[in-house]
Design an enzyme around this catalytic site. Structure first.
Site, PDB file in Angstrom:
ATOM      1  N   GLU A  91     -20.595  20.174 -19.898  1.00 50.29           N
ATOM      2  CA  GLU A  91     -20.123  19.257 -18.864  1.00 50.29           C
ATOM      3  C   GLU A  91     -21.307  18.667 -18.104  1.00 50.29           C
ATOM      4  O   GLU A  91     -22.337  19.313 -17.926  1.00 50.29           O
ATOM      5  CB  GLU A  91     -19.180  19.973 -17.898  1.00 50.29           C
ATOM      6  CG  GLU A  91     -17.861  20.362 -18.536  1.00 50.29           C
ATOM      7  CD  GLU A  91     -16.861  20.951 -17.567  1.00 50.29           C
ATOM      8  OE1 GLU A  91     -15.663  20.653 -17.705  1.00 50.29           O
ATOM      9  OE2 GLU A  91     -17.272  21.711 -16.662  1.00 50.29           O
ATOM     10  N   CYS A 104     -25.829  15.141 -12.515  1.00 55.14           N
ATOM     11  CA  CYS A 104     -26.034  16.588 -12.601  1.00 55.14           C
ATOM     12  C   CYS A 104     -25.866  16.966 -14.067  1.00 55.14           C
ATOM     13  O   CYS A 104     -24.779  16.799 -14.634  1.00 55.14           O
ATOM     14  CB  CYS A 104     -25.015  17.317 -11.728  1.00 55.14           C
ATOM     15  SG  CYS A 104     -25.143  19.114 -11.803  1.00 55.14           S
ATOM     16  N   CYS A 111     -24.193  29.950 -19.695  1.00 54.50           N
ATOM     17  CA  CYS A 111     -25.331  30.420 -18.920  1.00 54.50           C
ATOM     18  C   CYS A 111     -25.441  31.937 -19.023  1.00 54.50           C
ATOM     19  O   CYS A 111     -24.437  32.639 -18.874  1.00 54.50           O
ATOM     20  CB  CYS A 111     -25.190  30.009 -17.456  1.00 54.50           C
ATOM     21  SG  CYS A 111     -26.611  30.487 -16.435  1.00 54.50           S
ATOM     22  N   CYS A 115     -24.071  34.598 -12.459  1.00 54.66           N
ATOM     23  CA  CYS A 115     -23.814  34.728 -11.030  1.00 54.66           C
ATOM     24  C   CYS A 115     -22.313  34.896 -10.816  1.00 54.66           C
ATOM     25  O   CYS A 115     -21.509  34.201 -11.454  1.00 54.66           O
ATOM     26  CB  CYS A 115     -24.307  33.488 -10.286  1.00 54.66           C
ATOM     27  SG  CYS A 115     -26.097  33.215 -10.432  1.00 54.66           S
ATOM     28  N   CYS A 118     -20.032  31.829 -10.053  1.00 56.36           N
ATOM     29  CA  CYS A 118     -20.233  30.634 -10.878  1.00 56.36           C
ATOM     30  C   CYS A 118     -19.365  30.676 -12.129  1.00 56.36           C
ATOM     31  O   CYS A 118     -19.453  31.615 -12.930  1.00 56.36           O
ATOM     32  CB  CYS A 118     -21.709  30.525 -11.267  1.00 56.36           C
ATOM     33  SG  CYS A 118     -22.088  29.089 -12.292  1.00 56.36           S
ATOM     34  N   CYS A 331     -20.673  22.598  -7.019  1.00 52.41           N
ATOM     35  CA  CYS A 331     -21.578  23.701  -7.320  1.00 52.41           C
ATOM     36  C   CYS A 331     -20.824  24.927  -7.819  1.00 52.41           C
ATOM     37  O   CYS A 331     -19.897  25.412  -7.170  1.00 52.41           O
ATOM     38  CB  CYS A 331     -22.367  24.055  -6.058  1.00 52.41           C
ATOM     39  SG  CYS A 331     -23.520  25.417  -6.264  1.00 52.41           S
TER      40      CYS A 331
END
Length: 343
Positions: A91, A104, A111, A115, A118, A331
């Site tokens: 994305e 962005c 990933c 986190c 996230c 975010c």
């Protein structure tokens, strides 16, 4: 065949001249690709048919396949879901500000940092993106929307410094005046903190902006929020930032996601001010976005208190105005998926 978007300017010139073509043909090709958003050699009409046929034998120019996009009804932020050539998806987000457009972009499929707040990390990790896949996000968004992107933040899916070489090369391509032509100070790398790579970045000669996703003032709390902190402690990361600033003189942005009852206490604000006191920083306070059960935003009163404590301790601070949260584009909200419904 080679992906033309993987090549630096000098590499493309070398490839073109090795095929027996004049050096300036590289500039003509790049004008079609980066300015006109054309990725089909047959459409490059200032090249002869013979040259076009030759180039088609040696290069591909794969823009990304759009699976879907969502547009925020609040602020126009647009999120794109792209399919890569191997079937994986990523994305990217286009964010609109007065007088400028920011992209962005992602550097990895998923990933590995994980986190807890996230969505990308919860989705798992597949692989690094190639240089061409990183660059193609910009070209594909510009082609889809018919708008020029002026700012780029490496804040999408993935940890850019864990795909270091491809990230650096893509930045040089996006910055080159005959390619992306995006000002180097309009490019930002966001990292959770890979100390040796932060120090290496200081020696790259790239005047990019650096953002550190810190999210906690102590190792005890950061270990719970950012599992990679167990490998790279806050002390190691901030020491790397000191070296970075000593070599570059640049201010670093500190990203701090605030979570109710987790890292938003008065003691957290005071400790954060303490550990940042000798650094040249700007703190972005980010109320957590909905991604996981049990995590919620602090109250407005708590946000303002946290900001006030930092300001009183000489730390320049602002509460970030999030864009695109209604379409899961803010975010921490990007994730692996197969399709996005249009809005």
């Amino acid at each position: 065949m080679k992906n033309l978007l993987d090549l630096s300017y000098d590499e493309l010139v070398s490839e073109v001249t090795n095929l027996g073509l004049e050096r300036y043909r590289a500039d003509q090709i790049l004008d079609w690709v980066f300015d006109k958003k054309v990725n089909n050699f047959d459409e490059m009409t200032n090249l002869s048919k013979q040259h076009r046929a030759l180039l088609k034998e040696h290069f591909t120019i794969p823009f990304l396949k759009l699976l879907g996009k969502r547009v925020s009804k609040i602020d126009g932020t647009t999120k794109f879901l792209w399919e890569l050539e191997d079937g994986n998806t990523i994305e990217s987000v286009m964010i609109f500000h007065p007088g400028r457009i920011t992209a962005c972009i992602s550097t990895q499929v998923g990933c590995p940092v994980k986190c807890v707040f996230c969505a990308t990390g919860m989705s798992g990790f597949v692989r690094n993106l190639t240089v061409g896949e990183i660059v193609s996000q910009i070209l594909s968004m510009e082609k889809e929307e018919g708008k020029k992107i002026g700012n780029v933040v490496y804040m999408g899916m993935g940890e850019p410094l864990l795909n270091y070489e491809n990230t650096m090369k893509s930045i040089r391509i996006l910055n080159h005046r005959k390619m992306g032509n995006i000002g180097i100070r309009r490019i930002t790398i966001s990292t959770v903190g890979i100390p040796e790579k932060i120090v290496q970045l200081a020696d790259e000669g790239l005047d990019v902006k650096l953002a550190l996703s810190l999210h906690a003032p102590t190792n005890f709390k950061r270990d719970q929020l950012v599992p990679l902190n167990r490998k790279y402690s806050i002390e190691e990361i901030l020491n790397a930032i000191k070296v970075y600033q000593m070599k570059t003189g640049r201010r670093v942005t500190i990203e701090y996601v605030l979570i109710r009852g987790v890292n938003d206490e008065i003691s957290d604000a005071k400790k954060l001010a303490e550990i940042l006191r000798n650094l040249k920083v700007f703190v972005n306070l980010i109320p957590v976005n909905p991604t996981a059960e049990g995590l919620s935003k602090p109250s407005r009163q708590r946000l303002m208190m946290f900001k006030r404590i930092l300001l009183e301790n000489g730390i320049e601070t602002e509460i970030r105005r999030e864009k695109g949260s209604d379409i899961e584009a803010a975010c921490g909200q990007l994730r692996l998926k197969r399709k996005v419904s249009s809005s």
